[in-house]
Design a protein around this motif. Sequence first.
Motif, PDB file in Angstrom:
ATOM      1  N   SER A 356       0.836  -1.185   0.000  1.00  0.00           N
ATOM      2  CA  SER A 356       0.000   0.000   0.000  1.00  0.00           C
ATOM      3  C   SER A 356       0.878   1.245   0.000  1.00  0.00           C
ATOM      4  N   GLN A 375     -14.702   3.244   6.321  1.00  0.00           N
ATOM      5  CA  GLN A 375     -14.344   2.785   4.986  1.00  0.00           C
ATOM      6  C   GLN A 375     -12.824   2.662   4.862  1.00  0.00           C
ATOM      7  N   HIS A 376     -12.387   1.583   4.231  1.00  0.00           N
ATOM      8  CA  HIS A 376     -10.967   1.288   3.996  1.00  0.00           C
ATOM      9  C   HIS A 376     -10.213   0.941   5.279  1.00  0.00           C
ATOM     10  N   CYS A 394      -6.077   1.662   8.545  1.00  0.00           N
ATOM     11  CA  CYS A 394      -6.756   2.141   7.339  1.00  0.00           C
ATOM     12  C   CYS A 394      -5.763   2.196   6.179  1.00  0.00           C
ATOM     13  N   PRO A 397      -6.769   2.905  -0.867  1.00  0.00           N
ATOM     14  CA  PRO A 397      -7.131   1.924  -1.901  1.00  0.00           C
ATOM     15  C   PRO A 397      -6.384   2.122  -3.211  1.00  0.00           C
TER      16      PRO A 397
END
Length: 448
Positions: A356, A375-376, A394, A397
């Motif tokens: 990532s 989210q994420h 986290c 994306p």
Amino acid sequence: MKPLRVPVGAAALAVLGLTVASPAPAMADPGPGWVTGWLGDTTVSGPTAPARTAPFAFSSSADAVNPRVTLDLSGLAGVATATTPTWCHRTSDTSVTCPAPPDATTDEFGTVTATVPIVLRSVGGASDGATGTIGWSIVADGVDGEAQQATVTVRTGPDAVDLVDEYVDGTAAGDHLAVPVTLVSAGDQPVTGLRATFRFPVGLEPAAYRNCRYGTGGQLDTIVVCHFGRELAPGRRYEVPGGFPTTVGPAAIGDKRIVQSVAPEVTAGPLPEGVVLRHRPADAALRLRPVTGTVDVLDADMSAFGQSYFRSVRGSYDVIAVGAAVAGAPGDTVRIRVGLRNDGPGVPDGTISGDSAARFRFTPPAGTVVTAPPQHCSDGRDEEDPDAAPVWFCTLPNGVFAAASTFLVDVDLRIDGPLGAPGSVGVAYPYPGPDDDPANDTAVVTVG
């Protein structure tokens, strides 16, 4: 016969047509030691093209006595010829036996491994699509082997193979590179128009040429498609003199890979999807020139794809943690926005490693509870410790974390009280390495 060997990543073999089947290896019955082997399917061009090397993977235990593979070449009649190394012994017109290769190595587990290279060339009169087989069985004294076979297919017409596979250290932002472009006309017919496609990752900036078009990919990469009109004779090598000039811009940091591929225009297929290609102002064209000599044999791991890999490009970047402060009382549910900001100029790029490009850790303030997974983000608390403090991880994306951009998530907190220690948000893992100011990698989150 000496094959030209310039190894390229095996992931591109299928694109070239040099397909390698991947059945489970043949394993001998239990006995005094063991032996195993594998020979994949191979595609060859016409008889005037460079031959192809099919590698037979040879393995045995260290205690196996006289391990050997026998090749049955009768299935190649009318399709191709096979040339084996000098340490092999022909036992008939169509049968060859090869002992363990002299360069076999033994690993720490006692496994002996080596490769038997089989050079395949189509015969005159073999039609496009013709197929033949190589049968093989691998045995050792007292060990009964298992027989299998591989298919050899003839594909005539123009073809091209990229010969670039380089790894470069010591690159830094501000450098000027000469990216090599070298290929061989690998078919039995001339290439009358060639397409070369390049992917330059974010931070690597290619020069502009009249016969190339440029576009931006989904990961801030630059896609370049160049067209060459000259005829490329079978077996000849060609290169761009001086390479493809490329500047290492301020956005470059960490590992970078320039991927290139070559193909005859008649078989190149569609252009890269989702990319708008346009010409850039340019005074000159990118040119191919022949290199002295011809190529007689191509290794099996050569393909239409090549790469220039730049390890650990030195650059500058600063990722800053973004905290939050919000007012609320017990019983309230409040929303905060936390995350990271990249002040650049370097752009963390996870498209090469698969990692990532940005990841942060969020710890809620004492006396609050996250009402739903953001989210994420994923719950990172220790499931085996019921008293462990809650923590969320986290993950961005996208594959790149652009300069002057943010990665923020909304978190809903229920205030149960009593309020205590503040929470925090911080860089979970500095990628591709520590940034210029680690002191701002953590920020406070307060509710009250």
